[in-house]
Write a protein that holds these residues in place. Structure first.
Motif, PDB file in Angstrom:
ATOM      1  N   ILE A 141       1.481   7.006  -6.597  1.00  0.00           N
ATOM      2  CA  ILE A 141       0.071   8.104  -7.048  1.00  0.00           C
ATOM      3  C   ILE A 141       0.411   9.157  -6.207  1.00  0.00           C
ATOM      4  O   ILE A 141      -0.262  10.083  -7.149  1.00  0.00           O
ATOM      5  N   LEU A 174       1.094   6.168 -13.679  1.00  0.00           N
ATOM      6  CA  LEU A 174       1.730   5.756 -12.750  1.00  0.00           C
ATOM      7  C   LEU A 174       0.589   5.876 -11.517  1.00  0.00           C
ATOM      8  O   LEU A 174       0.178   4.861 -10.554  1.00  0.00           O
ATOM      9  N   ILE A 175      -0.533   6.563 -11.762  1.00  0.00           N
ATOM     10  CA  ILE A 175      -2.157   6.609 -10.843  1.00  0.00           C
ATOM     11  C   ILE A 175      -2.868   4.392 -10.938  1.00  0.00           C
ATOM     12  O   ILE A 175      -3.250   4.277 -10.879  1.00  0.00           O
ATOM     13  N   ALA A 210       1.621  10.322 -15.991  1.00  0.00           N
ATOM     14  CA  ALA A 210       0.068  10.259 -14.820  1.00  0.00           C
ATOM     15  C   ALA A 210      -0.566   9.775 -14.564  1.00  0.00           C
ATOM     16  O   ALA A 210      -0.989   8.583 -13.378  1.00  0.00           O
ATOM     17  N   ARG A 270       1.013  -0.994   0.363  1.00  0.00           N
ATOM     18  CA  ARG A 270      -0.591   0.407  -0.105  1.00  0.00           C
ATOM     19  C   ARG A 270       1.103   0.984  -0.041  1.00  0.00           C
ATOM     20  O   ARG A 270       0.592   2.217  -0.975  1.00  0.00           O
ATOM     21  N   GLY A 330      -0.055   2.467  -9.204  1.00  0.00           N
ATOM     22  CA  GLY A 330      -0.548   2.393  -7.909  1.00  0.00           C
ATOM     23  C   GLY A 330      -1.658   2.458  -7.671  1.00  0.00           C
ATOM     24  O   GLY A 330      -1.694   1.531  -6.710  1.00  0.00           O
ATOM     25  N   GLY A 331      -2.599   2.465  -8.338  1.00  0.00           N
ATOM     26  CA  GLY A 331      -4.133   1.748  -7.873  1.00  0.00           C
ATOM     27  C   GLY A 331      -4.281   0.342  -7.789  1.00  0.00           C
ATOM     28  O   GLY A 331      -5.136  -0.215  -6.675  1.00  0.00           O
ATOM     29  N   GLY A 359       2.493   1.536  -3.394  1.00  0.00           N
ATOM     30  CA  GLY A 359       1.206   2.164  -4.390  1.00  0.00           C
ATOM     31  C   GLY A 359       1.011   3.453  -4.145  1.00  0.00           C
ATOM     32  O   GLY A 359       1.015   4.322  -4.924  1.00  0.00           O
ATOM     33  N   GLY A 360       0.823   4.242  -3.048  1.00  0.00           N
ATOM     34  CA  GLY A 360       0.566   5.792  -2.486  1.00  0.00           C
ATOM     35  C   GLY A 360       1.593   6.088  -2.465  1.00  0.00           C
ATOM     36  O   GLY A 360       1.553   7.261  -3.749  1.00  0.00           O
ATOM     37  N   ALA A 390       2.131  10.724  -9.551  1.00  0.00           N
ATOM     38  CA  ALA A 390       1.850  10.969 -10.027  1.00  0.00           C
ATOM     39  C   ALA A 390       1.160  12.377 -10.484  1.00  0.00           C
ATOM     40  O   ALA A 390       0.849  12.948 -10.786  1.00  0.00           O
ATOM     41  N   ALA A 391       0.951  13.060  -8.719  1.00  0.00           N
ATOM     42  CA  ALA A 391       0.438  14.173  -9.010  1.00  0.00           C
ATOM     43  C   ALA A 391       1.122  15.271  -8.996  1.00  0.00           C
ATOM     44  O   ALA A 391       0.730  16.060  -9.248  1.00  0.00           O
TER      45      ALA A 391
END
Length: 119
Positions: free
Chosen positions: A70, A99-100, A96, A63, A103-104, A66-67, A73-74
């Motif tokens: 994300i 990566l999202i 982005a 987790r 990560g998701g 993955g975070g 990506a931001a």
């Protein structure tokens, strides 16, 4: 025919020029972009996540990984290409989205894989 060990020398009349802007009064900064600093931050967070996984807390580690993706990506969406450093690979939106999605997917899989019985 030239021997395979021969190599070409650059002409003496052409001075070597770096693509990097060079100012002798200002040494190069490492990382040289704010995106590079965020890249190192994300890389460090992924390293910490790998340690957490190795310590038998794999769900928490995955987790965190993955975070981190994300978050990357931001950051990629906010920064301009020239400031994004190694976070910029292709087009901003494509970077982005990749990566999202990754990560998701990690966060989803960490939550959806059932616990296995202990041996």
């Amino acid at each position: 025919m030239a021997d395979s060990h021969d190599h070409l020398e650059p002409p003496e009349s052409v001075p070597p020029v770096s693509a990097e802007p060079y100012d002798p009064d200002e040494p190069r900064r490492y990382p040289s972009t704010i995106g590079g600093a965020f890249y190192l931050l994300v890389l460090g967070a992924v390293g910490v996540a790998m340690v957490v996984v190795a310590l038998d807390e794999w769900r928490t580690g995955i987790r965190l990984m993955g975070g981190s993706l994300i978050f990357a990506a931001a950051v990629r969406l906010v920064l301009r290409r020239r400031d994004a450093g190694m976070l910029a690979v292709r087009h901003k939106v494509l970077d982005a989205v990749v990566l999202i999605v990754l990560g998701g997917a990690l966060i989803f899989l960490a939550g959806s894989i059932p616990d296995q019985p202990e041996f």
